[in-house]
Write an enzyme that holds these catalytic residues in place. Structure first.
Site, mmCIF file in Angstrom:
data_model
loop_
_atom_site.group_PDB
_atom_site.id
_atom_site.type_symbol
_atom_site.label_atom_id
_atom_site.label_comp_id
_atom_site.label_asym_id
_atom_site.label_seq_id
_atom_site.Cartn_x
_atom_site.Cartn_y
_atom_site.Cartn_z
ATOM 1 C CE LYS A 1 -63.520 125.681 -67.384
ATOM 2 N NZ LYS A 1 -62.464 124.647 -67.447
ATOM 3 C CB ALA B 1 -62.981 120.350 -75.558
ATOM 4 N N GLY C 1 -59.234 128.520 -67.929
ATOM 5 C CA GLY C 1 -59.094 129.733 -69.065
ATOM 6 C C GLY C 1 -60.480 129.825 -69.963
ATOM 7 C CE LYS D 1 -65.845 128.357 -68.337
ATOM 8 N NZ LYS D 1 -65.227 128.177 -69.798
ATOM 9 C CB SER E 1 -59.897 126.735 -73.216
ATOM 10 O OG SER E 1 -60.053 126.480 -72.043
ATOM 11 C CG PHE F 1 -60.979 120.280 -71.902
ATOM 12 C CD1 PHE F 1 -59.839 120.305 -71.462
ATOM 13 C CD2 PHE F 1 -61.555 121.248 -72.561
ATOM 14 C CE1 PHE F 1 -59.164 121.628 -71.365
ATOM 15 C CE2 PHE F 1 -60.880 122.599 -72.795
ATOM 16 C CZ PHE F 1 -59.506 122.379 -72.109
#
Length: 188
Positions: free
Chosen positions: A105, A137, A133, A188, A135, A12
């Site tokens: 995160k 990498a 989000g 998540k 998302s 990322f």
């Protein structure tokens, strides 16, 4: 054009370095691991995590932090367990005006504190903006349309991040709901 320091040269961090460079910013990608930086510098590609994504020559890479940083934005792109340590390593070298954002995160394992709290403890003079989000990498690096949220109680700081990142394939929404953004990312 902003000066952006990215702390963490994993997938990322590297993807954000490519993104920020394409947005016209001066980018420095940092890793404390000399071998990692030497490998990335030589190949101009993160072959393990982002094969085929070229890191532009204009992205500077280093394994040594300067005595003073002129970064307008600092992006913490490390695993959650390394957030406190990397923030402690830049304590005293950042301008109080530098915005510190974080794409990690989770929670600090020992204390169970949120990462925004950990960063604020280490860098109390800087605004802290959490970014999250749906998302990945590899998608960000390959310019797949992506949306994220930049969250901070200081709306101006959240909008700084929004303005620096946004382009035709990377949409950033600003929010003041730091807890919601962090919990959503962690769960998540």
């Amino acid at each position: 054009m902003a000066n952006i320091l990215i702390l963490g040269a994993g997938g990322f961090g590297t993807a954000l370095a490519v993104l920020c460079d394409k947005c016209g910013h001066r980018v420095t990608l940092y890793s404390p691991f000399q071998q990692e930086i030497e490998t990335l510098s030589a190949a101009r590609e993160h072959k393990k995590l982002l094969p085929g994504v070229i890191i532009p020559e204009s992205v500077a890479m280093t394994w040594q932090l300067p005595a003073h940083s002129d970064a307008d934005l600092v992006i913490v792109a490390t695993p959650s367990f390394a957030v406190r340590g990397v923030c402690a390593s830049v304590k005293g070298i950042l301008s109080p005006e530098a915005v510190v954002s974080c794409v990690a995160k989770g929670f600090e394992q020992e204390s169970l504190k949120s990462l925004s709290v950990v960063i604020a403890e280490e860098l109390p003079q800087n605004s802290v903006v959490m970014i999250s989000g749906p998302s990945h990498a590899e998608e960000v690096a390959r310019q797949v349309p992506t949306a994220v949220v930049s969250a901070c109680p200081d709306q101006t700081a959240a909008e700084v991040v929004q303005d620096l990142f946004i382009n035709d394939h990377f949409r950033v929404y600003s929010s003041s709901d730091v807890i919601g953004v962090e919990l959503g990312a962690a769960l998540k």
